[in-house]
Design an enzyme around this catalytic site. Sequence first.
Site, short mmCIF file in Angstrom:
data_model
loop_
_atom_site.label_atom_id
_atom_site.label_comp_id
_atom_site.label_asym_id
_atom_site.label_seq_id
_atom_site.Cartn_x
_atom_site.Cartn_y
_atom_site.Cartn_z
N CYS A 1 -4.83 2.37 -3.69
CA CYS A 1 -3.58 2.90 -3.10
C CYS A 1 -2.42 1.95 -3.32
CB CYS A 1 -3.73 3.21 -1.61
SG CYS A 1 -4.90 4.52 -1.28
N ASP B 1 3.26 -4.37 7.94
CA ASP B 1 1.99 -3.66 7.79
C ASP B 1 0.89 -4.71 7.95
OD1 ASP B 1 -0.36 -2.57 6.90
OD2 ASP B 1 0.41 -1.90 4.95
N LYS C 1 -10.41 -1.00 10.52
CA LYS C 1 -10.57 -2.16 9.64
C LYS C 1 -10.93 -3.41 10.44
CE LYS C 1 -7.29 -0.51 6.19
NZ LYS C 1 -8.13 0.08 5.13
N HIS D 1 0.87 -1.18 0.00
CA HIS D 1 0.00 0.00 0.00
C HIS D 1 0.91 1.23 0.00
CE1 HIS D 1 -2.81 2.96 1.73
NE2 HIS D 1 -3.80 2.12 1.49
N GLN E 1 -4.41 -5.33 7.01
CA GLN E 1 -5.38 -6.26 6.42
C GLN E 1 -5.31 -7.65 7.05
OE1 GLN E 1 -7.71 -5.38 4.24
NE2 GLN E 1 -6.95 -3.30 3.92
#
Lengths: 435, 147
Positions: free
Chosen positions: A392, A228, A254, A132, A231
Amino acid sequence: MSNPIPAVKPVFNTGEIRAQFPILREQVHGRPLIYFDNAATGQKPQRVIEAVDRYYATINANVHRGVHTLSNLATEAQEAARETVRAHINAKYPHEVIFTAGTTASLNLAAACLGQVLLKPGDEVLISGMEHHANIVPWQLACDRHGATLKVIPITEEGELDLPVIPGLPRNPGLFTGQSGQARNDSPFTDRTKILAITHVSNTLGTINPVKELIAEAKQRGIITVVDGAQAVPHLPVDVQDLGCDLYAFSGHKMYGPTGIGVLYGREELLECMPPWQGGGEMIDRVTFEKTTYAKLPFKFEAGTPHIAGIIGLGEAVRWMNDTGMAAMAAQELALLEHATKELLQIDGLRIIGTAKEKVGVISFVVEGVHHYDLGTLLDQQGIAVRTGHHCTQPLMDRFGISGTTRASFAPFNTIDEVDMMIAATMRAVKMLRR
Amino acid sequence: MSTTLAQVQQEVVEEFAMLGDWQDRYEQLIEQGRDLPLIAPEHKVDNNLVRGCQSRVWLHAEHRASDQPGAGIIHFTADSDALITKGIVALLVRVYNDRHPQEILDASTEFIDRIGLREHLSPNRANGLSAMIDQMKRYALAFSSVQ
């Protein structure tokens, strides 16, 4: 006469889950909302909304400062949420959980502070081709500032990391080193690699990356690892000690929590070595005009009044996920993914972008001769919320030679019926757009 | 042939008023795109991209010189890689095309609301639509100072 055995055994009671999300009672263009944009932001269960509301209605006060009762209650609630998050990701200490504004803020903190202590001219930061922008641009800024270079692990046609794997050997150990321990020529790591910053799960493709193996390899080489996890945390059990990462970033919104709150997990020893990011209240020990000393962890990295309501809401979201059952939610999402994959492929000219072996409930696709924006608009007219565009991840779009995709991303409150409605709506839209 | 800009707007409003559901509305929009005066390849460049649209929209304006037929008017050509966006820009071109700069600058944009486009389009798209109108008016403003 015996009852027929149902073909698909429900994983859990979807109706019961749906009842907990007030937004699912909303209508869009006169139709019941079908929300397939969960990877952009998750919807909020009533419990989370009430926790935020209750904070403002009953104990709103600034934390860590007051001598009064409300301030103490707010502080206790905030720190209880920190402990809830710590337990959820199995960090060693609560002070390894730093509250930020979100994954983007966490990664900017990581890049700025690590860059300052680690990067020298000629050094390398290794990322992947499916990052991202939030895990690209902060590293570009850090590289520019310190004369370092950004290196990228390429992506396969299936949307997996293109890593050298030795056939017949387990992935870990020996991902990039032969049995002799010799570095392979095609290893993405070099002697100049100082930081590995990689996504656990791709927001565009849904691919689950072998981060544990990568981290193990990086650690052997003394490379600092940043993950990261925006997700991943909503779908997978994440154990930061088991992963062995140095830093792990994720967002509240999220994972059924409020917007504007996120986490940066950091290994204590590393956080101690990192300079503060932003200055202000809360993060100091003693301020004089000559010199300031900083507060201890985690407050060193939490300048200013924190997003107290968000932190409390995030804590409640974690409790909600655990009460609902991470495994059951994941199973429902995978059932939806499997069904959607099978049915979407029936549509003429439709190509799925991201066919990795291990995926979460995210499906990106392009339809020949149809612009994703037209498709998204016509799906919206039919009450279906999907994401369109580059998500993104522009370099990833370039990799696949496309300008964008249509992306459906599932939550456990979604149903097979809703997927079928999306398929029908997609067929109807494609027919309109191809005429 | 002396239809005014306001009359063309009224025509568009009436056409859309006859349409029933969303499907008719969008089919009509897509249909509009087929009549769009297409931008010449040499003008289909990044410089002519309208900013603020999720899909790509190219808009070119040509001010007819005093020794040409239709002296002083602005001729628009455009294109988009998305059909619905192409329909929207075609609608705008139909309304604003081959007018003198001052007519374009004076024109109301109220017809957009009256055909229900703004409420039916996503905020992104609505912004794109506003961006297209702004771009047309900017051309008109620039050409209005040219005698």
